[in-house]
Write a protein that holds these residues in place. Structure first.
Motif, PDB file in Angstrom:
ATOM      1  N   LYS A  18       0.828  -1.215   0.000  1.00  0.00           N
ATOM      2  CA  LYS A  18       0.000   0.000   0.000  1.00  0.00           C
ATOM      3  C   LYS A  18       0.859   1.261   0.000  1.00  0.00           C
ATOM      4  O   LYS A  18       1.936   1.294   0.601  1.00  0.00           O
ATOM      5  N   LEU A  19       0.345   2.293  -0.666  1.00  0.00           N
ATOM      6  CA  LEU A  19       1.002   3.599  -0.653  1.00  0.00           C
ATOM      7  C   LEU A  19       0.972   4.180   0.750  1.00  0.00           C
ATOM      8  O   LEU A  19      -0.012   4.012   1.475  1.00  0.00           O
ATOM      9  N   GLU A  20       2.043   4.864   1.110  1.00  0.00           N
ATOM     10  CA  GLU A  20       2.080   5.623   2.358  1.00  0.00           C
ATOM     11  C   GLU A  20       1.464   6.986   2.066  1.00  0.00           C
ATOM     12  O   GLU A  20       2.153   7.951   1.749  1.00  0.00           O
ATOM     13  N   MET A  21       0.142   7.037   2.153  1.00  0.00           N
ATOM     14  CA  MET A  21      -0.593   8.231   1.740  1.00  0.00           C
ATOM     15  C   MET A  21      -0.328   9.416   2.648  1.00  0.00           C
ATOM     16  O   MET A  21      -0.341  10.552   2.200  1.00  0.00           O
ATOM     17  N   ALA A  22      -0.056   9.177   3.926  1.00  0.00           N
ATOM     18  CA  ALA A  22       0.200  10.279   4.853  1.00  0.00           C
ATOM     19  C   ALA A  22       1.446  11.074   4.461  1.00  0.00           C
ATOM     20  O   ALA A  22       1.549  12.258   4.777  1.00  0.00           O
ATOM     21  N   THR A  23       2.395  10.419   3.763  1.00  0.00           N
ATOM     22  CA  THR A  23       3.625  11.105   3.339  1.00  0.00           C
ATOM     23  C   THR A  23       3.523  11.626   1.910  1.00  0.00           C
ATOM     24  O   THR A  23       4.474  12.228   1.411  1.00  0.00           O
ATOM     25  N   GLY A  24       2.397  11.352   1.237  1.00  0.00           N
ATOM     26  CA  GLY A  24       2.238  11.806  -0.146  1.00  0.00           C
ATOM     27  C   GLY A  24       2.996  10.947  -1.145  1.00  0.00           C
ATOM     28  O   GLY A  24       3.294  11.386  -2.255  1.00  0.00           O
ATOM     29  N   GLU A  25       3.305   9.710  -0.761  1.00  0.00           N
ATOM     30  CA  GLU A  25       4.070   8.811  -1.623  1.00  0.00           C
ATOM     31  C   GLU A  25       3.332   8.574  -2.947  1.00  0.00           C
ATOM     32  O   GLU A  25       2.129   8.325  -2.969  1.00  0.00           O
ATOM     33  N   SER A  26       4.083   8.632  -4.051  1.00  0.00           N
ATOM     34  CA  SER A  26       3.506   8.360  -5.367  1.00  0.00           C
ATOM     35  C   SER A  26       3.516   6.852  -5.623  1.00  0.00           C
ATOM     36  O   SER A  26       4.260   6.107  -4.963  1.00  0.00           O
ATOM     37  N   PRO A  27       2.732   6.377  -6.587  1.00  0.00           N
ATOM     38  CA  PRO A  27       2.795   4.957  -6.921  1.00  0.00           C
ATOM     39  C   PRO A  27       4.205   4.510  -7.328  1.00  0.00           C
ATOM     40  O   PRO A  27       4.636   3.421  -6.945  1.00  0.00           O
ATOM     41  N   PHE A  28       4.952   5.328  -8.069  1.00  0.00           N
ATOM     42  CA  PHE A  28       6.317   4.968  -8.445  1.00  0.00           C
ATOM     43  C   PHE A  28       7.214   4.878  -7.212  1.00  0.00           C
ATOM     44  O   PHE A  28       8.002   3.935  -7.076  1.00  0.00           O
ATOM     45  N   GLU A  29       7.101   5.838  -6.305  1.00  0.00           N
ATOM     46  CA  GLU A  29       7.899   5.800  -5.078  1.00  0.00           C
ATOM     47  C   GLU A  29       7.562   4.563  -4.254  1.00  0.00           C
ATOM     48  O   GLU A  29       8.444   3.918  -3.685  1.00  0.00           O
ATOM     49  N   CYS A  30       6.285   4.220  -4.196  1.00  0.00           N
ATOM     50  CA  CYS A  30       5.857   3.038  -3.464  1.00  0.00           C
ATOM     51  C   CYS A  30       6.434   1.777  -4.106  1.00  0.00           C
ATOM     52  O   CYS A  30       6.916   0.882  -3.401  1.00  0.00           O
ATOM     53  N   ALA A  31       6.417   1.692  -5.427  1.00  0.00           N
ATOM     54  CA  ALA A  31       6.958   0.518  -6.129  1.00  0.00           C
ATOM     55  C   ALA A  31       8.453   0.366  -5.870  1.00  0.00           C
ATOM     56  O   ALA A  31       8.946  -0.744  -5.633  1.00  0.00           O
ATOM     57  N   VAL A  32       9.193   1.489  -5.872  1.00  0.00           N
ATOM     58  CA  VAL A  32      10.628   1.454  -5.566  1.00  0.00           C
ATOM     59  C   VAL A  32      10.839   0.963  -4.131  1.00  0.00           C
ATOM     60  O   VAL A  32      11.662   0.074  -3.876  1.00  0.00           O
ATOM     61  N   ARG A  33      10.082   1.518  -3.190  1.00  0.00           N
ATOM     62  CA  ARG A  33      10.219   1.158  -1.771  1.00  0.00           C
ATOM     63  C   ARG A  33       9.857  -0.307  -1.541  1.00  0.00           C
ATOM     64  O   ARG A  33      10.605  -1.050  -0.888  1.00  0.00           O
ATOM     65  N   GLU A  34       8.711  -0.731  -2.048  1.00  0.00           N
ATOM     66  CA  GLU A  34       8.264  -2.110  -1.833  1.00  0.00           C
ATOM     67  C   GLU A  34       9.227  -3.113  -2.466  1.00  0.00           C
ATOM     68  O   GLU A  34       9.483  -4.171  -1.893  1.00  0.00           O
ATOM     69  N   THR A  35       9.771  -2.786  -3.626  1.00  0.00           N
ATOM     70  CA  THR A  35      10.728  -3.681  -4.282  1.00  0.00           C
ATOM     71  C   THR A  35      11.947  -3.885  -3.397  1.00  0.00           C
ATOM     72  O   THR A  35      12.394  -5.016  -3.182  1.00  0.00           O
ATOM     73  N   GLN A  36      12.469  -2.792  -2.846  1.00  0.00           N
ATOM     74  CA  GLN A  36      13.643  -2.915  -1.978  1.00  0.00           C
ATOM     75  C   GLN A  36      13.293  -3.612  -0.661  1.00  0.00           C
ATOM     76  O   GLN A  36      14.017  -4.504  -0.214  1.00  0.00           O
ATOM     77  N   GLU A  37      12.162  -3.227  -0.035  1.00  0.00           N
ATOM     78  CA  GLU A  37      11.790  -3.819   1.251  1.00  0.00           C
ATOM     79  C   GLU A  37      11.540  -5.324   1.149  1.00  0.00           C
ATOM     80  O   GLU A  37      11.953  -6.093   2.010  1.00  0.00           O
ATOM     81  N   GLU A  38      10.858  -5.739   0.083  1.00  0.00           N
ATOM     82  CA  GLU A  38      10.448  -7.137  -0.002  1.00  0.00           C
ATOM     83  C   GLU A  38      11.485  -8.035  -0.670  1.00  0.00           C
ATOM     84  O   GLU A  38      11.513  -9.233  -0.389  1.00  0.00           O
TER      85      GLU A  38
END
Length: 171
Positions: A42-62
């Motif tokens: 899920k997007l971190e909506m409270a921080t204003g994360e974009s779908p691209f930023e979320c995809a980059v983050r989730e790829t690294q985290e997972e």
């Protein structure tokens, strides 16, 4: 009526190894407990994360794979109405252009395995993945498609809202 359900925004990232096999996670948590899916979250909506930023983050985290937005291709957007009767989802589907070198270690979210594209169809996967996500990946992974799926009816109703052709020569 499904309109009273909360709306969530998420990404899925389709990642392959050098052999062209798909990296999938056997989910250890809801949603999709006990079935195989691409990685995402899920997007971190409270921080204003974009779908691209979320995809980059989730790829690294997972997976531990470090990618840039340029190494991701947004190939689909799907709105799922009343998924599992609990939420509406707006999902952004990305294809990672950078292959992953090795199987990531198991984590609290689930365990990983590589599968040929043909083998994916034989796995326990969510109904919407079988009816929409994987066929969309097959047909539009180099282009873009927007669709909606009404999960509140059986069979699920899928409506394509827009298609932009891509070039299959893209890596």
């Amino acid at each position: 009526m499904s309109s009273a359900l909360p709306y969530k925004i998420s990404v899925l990232v389709f990642i392959e190894n050098a052999a062209g096999e798909q990296l999938l996670m056997l989910r250890a948590k809801q949603p999709n407990l006990g079935v195989w899916t691409p990685i995402g979250g899920k997007l971190e909506m409270a921080t204003g994360e974009s779908p691209f930023e979320c995809a980059v983050r989730e790829t690294q985290e997972e997976t531990g794979l470090v990618v840039t937005t340029e190494q991701l291709h947004l190939f689909a957007m799907i709105a799922e109405k009343a998924y599992q009767g609990h939420n509406h989802w707006l999902m952004f589907l990305f294809r990672c252009k950078l292959p992953i070198g090795a199987l990531p270690p198991d984590m609290v979210e689930g365990t990983f395995a590589f599968f040929s594209r043909a083998a994916v169809d034989t796995l326990p996967i969510p109904e919407t993945d079988k009816k929409a996500l994987w066929p969309i990946f097959d047909q539009h992974k180099h282009g873009f498609v927007s669709l909606r799926a009404d999960c509140s009816v059986a069979p699920i109703e899928i409506v394509v809202e827009q298609i932009t052709a891509g070039q299959a020569s893209n890596p």
